[in-house]
Write an enzyme that holds these catalytic residues in place. Structure first.
Site, PDB file in Angstrom:
ATOM      1  N   ASP A  94       0.851  -1.190   0.000  1.00 22.64           N
ATOM      2  CA  ASP A  94       0.000   0.000   0.000  1.00 22.64           C
ATOM      3  C   ASP A  94       0.879   1.229   0.000  1.00 22.64           C
ATOM      4  OD1 ASP A  94      -0.024   1.200   3.013  1.00 22.64           O
ATOM      5  OD2 ASP A  94      -0.061  -0.981   3.140  1.00 22.64           O
ATOM      6  N   ASP A 183      -9.445   3.137   6.313  1.00 25.88           N
ATOM      7  CA  ASP A 183      -8.302   3.090   7.219  1.00 25.88           C
ATOM      8  C   ASP A 183      -8.726   3.759   8.522  1.00 25.88           C
ATOM      9  OD1 ASP A 183      -5.944   3.408   8.625  1.00 25.88           O
ATOM     10  OD2 ASP A 183      -4.919   4.559   7.065  1.00 25.88           O
ATOM     11  N   GLU A 185      -7.586   3.933  12.420  1.00 21.19           N
ATOM     12  CA  GLU A 185      -6.473   3.588  13.291  1.00 21.19           C
ATOM     13  C   GLU A 185      -6.247   4.683  14.324  1.00 21.19           C
ATOM     14  OE1 GLU A 185      -2.401   4.422  11.416  1.00 21.19           O
ATOM     15  OE2 GLU A 185      -3.593   3.925   9.631  1.00 21.19           O
TER      16      GLU A 185
END
Length: 295
Positions: A94, A183, A185
């Site tokens: 990624d 994403d 996090e």
């Protein structure tokens, strides 16, 4: 490892200096790594943190990427990984704007079969290298997908999902496009869980997921760590039947997965290695990766 994942445009010293992680977490990680042990699972939650406003001083989306907060909070393991994995693992990577222009022909020659590319963050940032990375990986024969770096305290899940889908986070049944990815996090700007309660965080993720599904026909892949998911969602088990899991753990195994998932679809196992950006495995052979892309 052949080269650092952040080496596209910076030296090793520059890369360390540009890590965008809360001071407490960075200090804890540094101490732990010197001592040869893993960093604590989470940094202490600040008691009062003013949220960073998009587009204002302190906002650094060009430095945020999948895993940019992970090592400082959870450390890095050592040793040979994957010994316990029964299924064939398909290599990939990624990338984000941090890597700049990527030489995709070399990435393909080195064995990568897929790539996730950061498209957006919040509702004001788009990766300036997105076209080169997203189209370039496709043209080099990789199966690619786009991801969104979430800022749950900045706007609603639906608002960010719509921005994401409208700026690169789409999907088509061409066999070369992975499901869009979320994403979610550790907060690079302050409080670990962005000031949201566990129930509010679950609602935010659900809002994002349902909106992506309504716009694209696919539920998004969820990128997270087990520690963050446990702390910030109460280890909610409500997404495993719909959303593929992209687990981040820099160790010799994936470890315990978040509640609701019996296996990971993707594993980000290192933040440096053969490919630019982060190192990943798809949990299966290449034909299963194509099947995922097809939906």
């Amino acid at each position: 490892m052949p080269r650092s994942s952040r080496s596209a445009r910076t030296t090793g010293t520059d890369r360390s200096a540009r890590r965008r992680l809360p001071a407490l977490a960075a200090a804890a990680a540094a101490t732990a790594l010197v001592a040869g042990v893993a960093a604590p699972a989470y940094a202490a939650e600040p008691t009062s943190v003013a949220p960073v406003v998009e587009g204002r001083p302190g906002f650094h989306p060009d430095q945020d990427f999948a895993g940019s907060t992970v090592a400082a909070h959870e450390g890095r393991g050592t040793g040979a990984p994957f010994a316990s994995l029964a299924a064939t693992q398909t290599p990939g990577l990624d990338v984000s704007g941090y890597q700049g222009n990527v030489t995709w022909s070399s990435v393909s020659a080195n064995g990568a079969k897929f790539a996730y590319v950061k498209a957006t963050e919040g509702t004001s940032y788009t990766n300036p290298y997105f076209a080169q990375q997203y189209n370039g990986s496709y043209n080099a024969g990789l199966i690619r997908g786009a991801y969104h770096f979430a800022l749950p305290n900045a706007s609603s899940g639906a608002t960010q999902a719509n921005y994401f889908v409208s700026h690169g986070g789409g999907w088509s049944a061409d066999g070369k496009t992975l499901p869009p990815a979320l994403d979610i996090e550790y907060n690079p700007y302050g409080a670990t869980c962005y000031g949201l309660s566990q129930s509010a965080m679950v609602s935010w993720i659900r809002d994002f997921s349902d909106t992506v599904h309504s716009r694209t026909g696919r539920y998004p892949t969820i990128y997270t760590t087990t520690n963050w998911w446990t702390q910030c969602t109460g280890n909610n088990g409500g997404f495993g039947t719909t959303n593929p899991l992209w687990i981040a753990r820099y160790s010799t195994s994936v470890g315990t997965l978040p509640n609701g998932w019996g296996y990971q679809t993707f594993w980000q196992f290192a933040d440096s290695g053969t490919f630019p950006g982060d190192q990943n495995y798809f949990n299966g052979a290449a034909d299963r990766l194509r099947a995922l892309a097809l939906g």
